[in-house]
Write an enzyme that holds these catalytic residues in place. Sequence first.
Site, PDB file in Angstrom:
ATOM      1  N   TYR A 245      28.130  30.207  69.472  1.00  0.00           N
ATOM      2  CA  TYR A 245      28.772  29.142  68.688  1.00  0.00           C
ATOM      3  C   TYR A 245      28.509  29.317  67.194  1.00  0.00           C
ATOM      4  O   TYR A 245      28.349  28.327  66.466  1.00  0.00           O
ATOM      5  CB  TYR A 245      28.281  27.770  69.171  1.00  0.00           C
ATOM      6  CG  TYR A 245      28.979  27.275  70.426  1.00  0.00           C
ATOM      7  CD1 TYR A 245      30.376  27.234  70.521  1.00  0.00           C
ATOM      8  CD2 TYR A 245      28.252  26.798  71.516  1.00  0.00           C
ATOM      9  CE1 TYR A 245      31.025  26.758  71.661  1.00  0.00           C
ATOM     10  CE2 TYR A 245      28.897  26.321  72.666  1.00  0.00           C
ATOM     11  CZ  TYR A 245      30.276  26.300  72.725  1.00  0.00           C
ATOM     12  OH  TYR A 245      30.913  25.819  73.855  1.00  0.00           O
TER      13      TYR A 245
ATOM     14  N   LYS B  62      30.807  25.484  81.837  1.00  0.00           N
ATOM     15  CA  LYS B  62      29.608  25.004  81.153  1.00  0.00           C
ATOM     16  C   LYS B  62      28.671  24.298  82.145  1.00  0.00           C
ATOM     17  O   LYS B  62      29.073  23.995  83.289  1.00  0.00           O
ATOM     18  CB  LYS B  62      30.029  24.049  80.032  1.00  0.00           C
ATOM     19  CG  LYS B  62      30.812  24.721  78.880  1.00  0.00           C
ATOM     20  CD  LYS B  62      31.234  23.660  77.866  1.00  0.00           C
ATOM     21  CE  LYS B  62      31.964  24.217  76.675  1.00  0.00           C
ATOM     22  NZ  LYS B  62      32.437  23.138  75.760  1.00  0.00           N
TER      23      LYS B  62
ATOM     24  N   HIS C  78      34.522  26.527  78.465  1.00  0.00           N
ATOM     25  CA  HIS C  78      34.793  27.172  77.175  1.00  0.00           C
ATOM     26  C   HIS C  78      35.832  28.252  77.423  1.00  0.00           C
ATOM     27  O   HIS C  78      35.772  28.947  78.433  1.00  0.00           O
ATOM     28  CB  HIS C  78      33.521  27.828  76.616  1.00  0.00           C
ATOM     29  CG  HIS C  78      33.823  28.780  75.499  1.00  0.00           C
ATOM     30  ND1 HIS C  78      33.984  28.366  74.198  1.00  0.00           N
ATOM     31  CD2 HIS C  78      34.055  30.119  75.490  1.00  0.00           C
ATOM     32  CE1 HIS C  78      34.292  29.412  73.441  1.00  0.00           C
ATOM     33  NE2 HIS C  78      34.332  30.485  74.205  1.00  0.00           N
TER      34      HIS C  78
ATOM     35  N   ASN D 292      33.247  18.828  78.274  1.00  0.00           N
ATOM     36  CA  ASN D 292      34.617  19.207  78.632  1.00  0.00           C
ATOM     37  C   ASN D 292      34.658  20.401  79.586  1.00  0.00           C
ATOM     38  O   ASN D 292      35.657  21.104  79.659  1.00  0.00           O
ATOM     39  CB  ASN D 292      35.447  19.445  77.370  1.00  0.00           C
ATOM     40  CG  ASN D 292      34.790  20.453  76.448  1.00  0.00           C
ATOM     41  OD1 ASN D 292      33.873  21.158  76.850  1.00  0.00           O
ATOM     42  ND2 ASN D 292      35.278  20.531  75.215  1.00  0.00           N
TER      43      ASN D 292
ATOM     44  N   GLU E 285      33.767  37.719  71.943  1.00  0.00           N
ATOM     45  CA  GLU E 285      33.003  36.969  72.950  1.00  0.00           C
ATOM     46  C   GLU E 285      32.813  37.775  74.244  1.00  0.00           C
ATOM     47  O   GLU E 285      31.739  37.718  74.851  1.00  0.00           O
ATOM     48  CB  GLU E 285      33.701  35.643  73.242  1.00  0.00           C
ATOM     49  CG  GLU E 285      33.600  34.679  72.058  1.00  0.00           C
ATOM     50  CD  GLU E 285      34.284  33.332  72.291  1.00  0.00           C
ATOM     51  OE1 GLU E 285      34.134  32.451  71.441  1.00  0.00           O
ATOM     52  OE2 GLU E 285      34.979  33.168  73.325  1.00  0.00           O
TER      53      GLU E 285
HETATM   54  P1  GDP Z   1      36.952  24.357  72.133  1.00  0.00           P
HETATM   55  O1  GDP Z   1      37.338  25.727  71.626  1.00  0.00           O
HETATM   56  O2  GDP Z   1      38.120  23.564  72.649  1.00  0.00           O
HETATM   57  O3  GDP Z   1      35.817  24.396  73.128  1.00  0.00           O
HETATM   58  O4  GDP Z   1      36.419  23.518  70.880  1.00  0.00           O
HETATM   59  P2  GDP Z   1      35.574  23.967  69.586  1.00  0.00           P
HETATM   60  O5  GDP Z   1      35.430  25.460  69.516  1.00  0.00           O
HETATM   61  O6  GDP Z   1      36.176  23.282  68.393  1.00  0.00           O
HETATM   62  O7  GDP Z   1      34.144  23.275  69.830  1.00  0.00           O
HETATM   63  C1  GDP Z   1      33.192  23.839  70.716  1.00  0.00           C
HETATM   64  C2  GDP Z   1      32.624  22.729  71.589  1.00  0.00           C
HETATM   65  O8  GDP Z   1      31.884  21.816  70.754  1.00  0.00           O
HETATM   66  C3  GDP Z   1      33.661  21.850  72.287  1.00  0.00           C
HETATM   67  O9  GDP Z   1      34.132  22.392  73.501  1.00  0.00           O
HETATM   68  C4  GDP Z   1      32.888  20.579  72.498  1.00  0.00           C
HETATM   69  O10 GDP Z   1      31.996  20.678  73.629  1.00  0.00           O
HETATM   70  C5  GDP Z   1      32.052  20.478  71.222  1.00  0.00           C
HETATM   71  N1  GDP Z   1      32.739  19.718  70.151  1.00  0.00           N
HETATM   72  C6  GDP Z   1      33.740  20.173  69.367  1.00  0.00           C
HETATM   73  N2  GDP Z   1      34.131  19.257  68.472  1.00  0.00           N
HETATM   74  C7  GDP Z   1      33.330  18.176  68.666  1.00  0.00           C
HETATM   75  C8  GDP Z   1      33.221  16.886  68.029  1.00  0.00           C
HETATM   76  O11 GDP Z   1      33.956  16.556  67.082  1.00  0.00           O
HETATM   77  N3  GDP Z   1      32.287  16.027  68.521  1.00  0.00           N
HETATM   78  C9  GDP Z   1      31.471  16.348  69.563  1.00  0.00           C
HETATM   79  N4  GDP Z   1      30.590  15.433  69.973  1.00  0.00           N
HETATM   80  N5  GDP Z   1      31.520  17.550  70.177  1.00  0.00           N
HETATM   81  C10 GDP Z   1      32.443  18.457  69.753  1.00  0.00           C
HETATM   82 MG    MG Z   2      36.370  27.077  70.367  1.00  0.00          MG
END
Ligand code: GDP
Ligand code: MG
Length: 160
Positions: free
Chosen positions: A51, A11, A127, A124, A138
């Site tokens: 997303y 990212k 992705h 973080n 994807e």
């Molecule tokens: P991943 O698959 O581990 O990347 O997580 P997800 O698919 O659930 O979420 C996509 C991205 O959205 C994450 O990598 C974070 O950058 C962001 N994100 C997810 N959950 C949260 C949350 O509860 N709070 C905030 N601030 N960002 C979040």
């Molecule tokens: Mg995810």
Amino acid sequence: MSFEKTLVLIKPDGVQRQIVGKILQRFEDVGLKIVGMKMVWINSEFAKKHYAAHVDKSFYKGLEAMITEGPVIAMALSGLHAVSLVRKMVGKTEPKSAEPGTIRGDFAHHSYEYTDAKGKAIKNLIHASGTKEEADAEVALWFKDEELHDYETVHEKHVF
Ligand code: GDP
Ligand code: MG
């Protein structure tokens, strides 16, 4: 078969911190094969496609701002159980909770508490597709067929 392709994005925070090489090294070390790779600066429309599952969530605005703030390195990685292997190497979504030894645990420490209070996405670095179905969709979203390459690595001699 358990031979899979998965999508990884470094990212904008990972690109701007100049740790692309360190992250990539981990995937090469474990024997995953890069079958597609490019630098892309996505816009809001593409972010909503990538997303799609998160568009209605409270953190989406911050997430879109984060993923469009600079270019990402997009790669398709191939290997045995590649989807779950990459997720294991990436670690938990929240860097604060991600185990040492994982990419998020070793290179970041943002928490939900901090980012949610600020209305920002959690930074973080990376992705990675969550499931085989997500990975197939994807890889197809990010790469054209002619951008994906088939070749042999030295690892394959010792795996197959
Ligand atoms: P991943 O698959 O581990 O990347 O997580 P997800 O698919 O659930 O979420 C996509 C991205 O959205 C994450 O990598 C974070 O950058 C962001 N994100 C997810 N959950 C949260 C949350 O509860 N709070 C905030 N601030 N960002 C979040
Ligand atoms: Mg995810």
